[in-house]
Design a protein around this motif. Structure first.
Motif, PDB file in Angstrom:
ATOM      1  N   THR A   1      -7.418  -7.788  -1.313  1.00 40.03           N
ATOM      2  CA  THR A   1      -7.344  -8.646  -2.497  1.00 40.03           C
ATOM      3  C   THR A   1      -5.902  -9.023  -2.832  1.00 40.03           C
ATOM      4  N   ARG A   2      -4.955  -8.381  -2.159  1.00 38.35           N
ATOM      5  CA  ARG A   2      -3.514  -8.551  -2.402  1.00 38.35           C
ATOM      6  C   ARG A   2      -3.100  -8.099  -3.806  1.00 38.35           C
ATOM      7  N   ASN A   3      -3.926  -7.278  -4.431  1.00 38.25           N
ATOM      8  CA  ASN A   3      -3.610  -6.753  -5.758  1.00 38.25           C
ATOM      9  C   ASN A   3      -2.714  -5.515  -5.686  1.00 38.25           C
ATOM     10  N   ILE A   4      -2.739  -4.824  -4.549  1.00 37.97           N
ATOM     11  CA  ILE A   4      -1.927  -3.621  -4.364  1.00 37.97           C
ATOM     12  C   ILE A   4      -1.108  -3.766  -3.090  1.00 37.97           C
ATOM     13  N   GLY A   5       0.162  -3.413  -3.177  1.00 38.93           N
ATOM     14  CA  GLY A   5       1.050  -3.406  -2.019  1.00 38.93           C
ATOM     15  C   GLY A   5       1.743  -2.061  -1.930  1.00 38.93           C
ATOM     16  N   CYS A   6       1.935  -1.556  -0.715  1.00 36.78           N
ATOM     17  CA  CYS A   6       2.500  -0.226  -0.523  1.00 36.78           C
ATOM     18  C   CYS A   6       3.529  -0.199   0.596  1.00 36.78           C
ATOM     19  N   VAL A   7       4.481   0.720   0.458  1.00 37.47           N
ATOM     20  CA  VAL A   7       5.466   0.990   1.497  1.00 37.47           C
ATOM     21  C   VAL A   7       5.500   2.490   1.740  1.00 37.47           C
ATOM     22  N   LEU A   8       5.342   2.876   3.003  1.00 42.72           N
ATOM     23  CA  LEU A   8       5.438   4.272   3.417  1.00 42.72           C
ATOM     24  C   LEU A   8       6.765   4.458   4.136  1.00 42.72           C
ATOM     25  N   GLU A   9       7.535   5.454   3.702  1.00 40.32           N
ATOM     26  CA  GLU A   9       8.803   5.811   4.343  1.00 40.32           C
ATOM     27  C   GLU A   9       8.739   7.290   4.715  1.00 40.32           C
ATOM     28  N   GLU A  10       9.782   7.796   5.357  1.00 41.27           N
ATOM     29  CA  GLU A  10       9.819   9.207   5.714  1.00 41.27           C
ATOM     30  C   GLU A  10       9.803  10.100   4.475  1.00 41.27           C
ATOM     31  N   ARG A  11      10.412   9.642   3.380  1.00 39.28           N
ATOM     32  CA  ARG A  11      10.579  10.480   2.190  1.00 39.28           C
ATOM     33  C   ARG A  11       9.578  10.220   1.075  1.00 39.28           C
ATOM     34  N   SER A  12       8.840   9.111   1.136  1.00 37.43           N
ATOM     35  CA  SER A  12       7.933   8.789   0.036  1.00 37.43           C
ATOM     36  C   SER A  12       6.963   7.674   0.399  1.00 37.43           C
ATOM     37  N   VAL A  13       5.974   7.509  -0.471  1.00 36.57           N
ATOM     38  CA  VAL A  13       5.063   6.361  -0.437  1.00 36.57           C
ATOM     39  C   VAL A  13       5.056   5.774  -1.835  1.00 36.57           C
ATOM     40  N   ARG A  14       5.222   4.466  -1.902  1.00 40.37           N
ATOM     41  CA  ARG A  14       5.171   3.764  -3.183  1.00 40.37           C
ATOM     42  C   ARG A  14       4.155   2.639  -3.097  1.00 40.37           C
ATOM     43  N   CYS A  15       3.326   2.520  -4.123  1.00 39.47           N
ATOM     44  CA  CYS A  15       2.393   1.401  -4.230  1.00 39.47           C
ATOM     45  C   CYS A  15       2.562   0.750  -5.598  1.00 39.47           C
ATOM     46  N   ASP A  16       2.551  -0.575  -5.607  1.00 36.19           N
ATOM     47  CA  ASP A  16       2.608  -1.349  -6.847  1.00 36.19           C
ATOM     48  C   ASP A  16       1.301  -2.108  -7.004  1.00 36.19           C
ATOM     49  N   ILE A  17       0.931  -2.364  -8.261  1.00 36.53           N
ATOM     50  CA  ILE A  17      -0.310  -3.085  -8.544  1.00 36.53           C
ATOM     51  C   ILE A  17      -0.009  -4.292  -9.428  1.00 36.53           C
ATOM     52  N   ARG A  18      -0.649  -5.404  -9.098  1.00 35.68           N
ATOM     53  CA  ARG A  18      -0.421  -6.660  -9.820  1.00 35.68           C
ATOM     54  C   ARG A  18      -1.231  -6.707 -11.127  1.00 35.68           C
ATOM     55  N   HIS A  19      -2.540  -6.443 -11.049  1.00 36.21           N
ATOM     56  CA  HIS A  19      -3.435  -6.497 -12.212  1.00 36.21           C
ATOM     57  C   HIS A  19      -4.210  -5.192 -12.308  1.00 36.21           C
ATOM     58  N   HIS A  20      -4.290  -4.636 -13.517  1.00 31.16           N
ATOM     59  CA  HIS A  20      -5.090  -3.429 -13.725  1.00 31.16           C
ATOM     60  C   HIS A  20      -5.669  -3.424 -15.128  1.00 31.16           C
ATOM     61  N   SER A  21      -6.767  -2.686 -15.306  1.00 34.51           N
ATOM     62  CA  SER A  21      -7.431  -2.610 -16.615  1.00 34.51           C
ATOM     63  C   SER A  21      -7.142  -1.298 -17.335  1.00 34.51           C
ATOM     64  N   TRP A  22      -6.466  -0.358 -16.689  1.00 29.43           N
ATOM     65  CA  TRP A  22      -6.111   0.905 -17.359  1.00 29.43           C
ATOM     66  C   TRP A  22      -4.850   0.708 -18.199  1.00 29.43           C
ATOM     67  N   PRO A  23      -4.678   1.540 -19.239  1.00 32.38           N
ATOM     68  CA  PRO A  23      -3.511   1.367 -20.116  1.00 32.38           C
ATOM     69  C   PRO A  23      -2.200   1.696 -19.400  1.00 32.38           C
TER      70      PRO A  23
END
Length: 122
Positions: A19-41
């Motif tokens: 849906t292209r609503n979530i994008g993620c990057v995995l590295e050796e030290r971490s994983v980060r994901c960002d979200i465009r639209h969400h219904s949670w506070p």
């Protein structure tokens, strides 16, 4: 130049959900994901963060996942990871499903589930 490009390209793996609503990057030290639209506070921004807060989550080499304080985004970082597929980088594994993206540090079991409907940090 080609060798440097190949080396930097292998430093991380990235994907977006179908849906292209979530994008993620995995590295050796971490994983980060960002979200465009969400219904949670959206969580309250801590005083220590002067940038955007609450639209991304990260899990590192140890400990629970946390919300990200960042002035950038990883929403358009890579190709689509279809539902039912997963991706790995070092100790980190992310799986894409219709329920959201679940990323885990496979060494200590900490991670997150991120979706339009909910966010769960563990």
């Amino acid at each position: 130049v080609l060798a440097a490009t190949a080396a930097s390209a292998s430093a991380y793996k990235a994907f977006v959900t179908p849906t292209r609503n979530i994008g993620c990057v995995l590295e050796e030290r971490s994983v980060r994901c960002d979200i465009r639209h969400h219904s949670w506070p959206t969580p309250r921004r801590p005083k220590s963060c002067e940038l955007d807060y609450g639209s991304g989550v990260v899990v590192g080499r140890s400990g629970r996942a946390q919300f990200v304080c960042a002035g950038d985004t990883v929403l358009e970082a890579g190709p689509v990871l279809r539902y039912g597929e997963s991706i790995r980088k070092g100790r980190f594994r992310c799986a894409s499903s219709e329920l959201g993206v679940r990323c885990v540090n496979q060494r200590d079991g900490h991670g997150f589930l991120l979706s339009k409907q909910k966010v769960h940090l563990f």
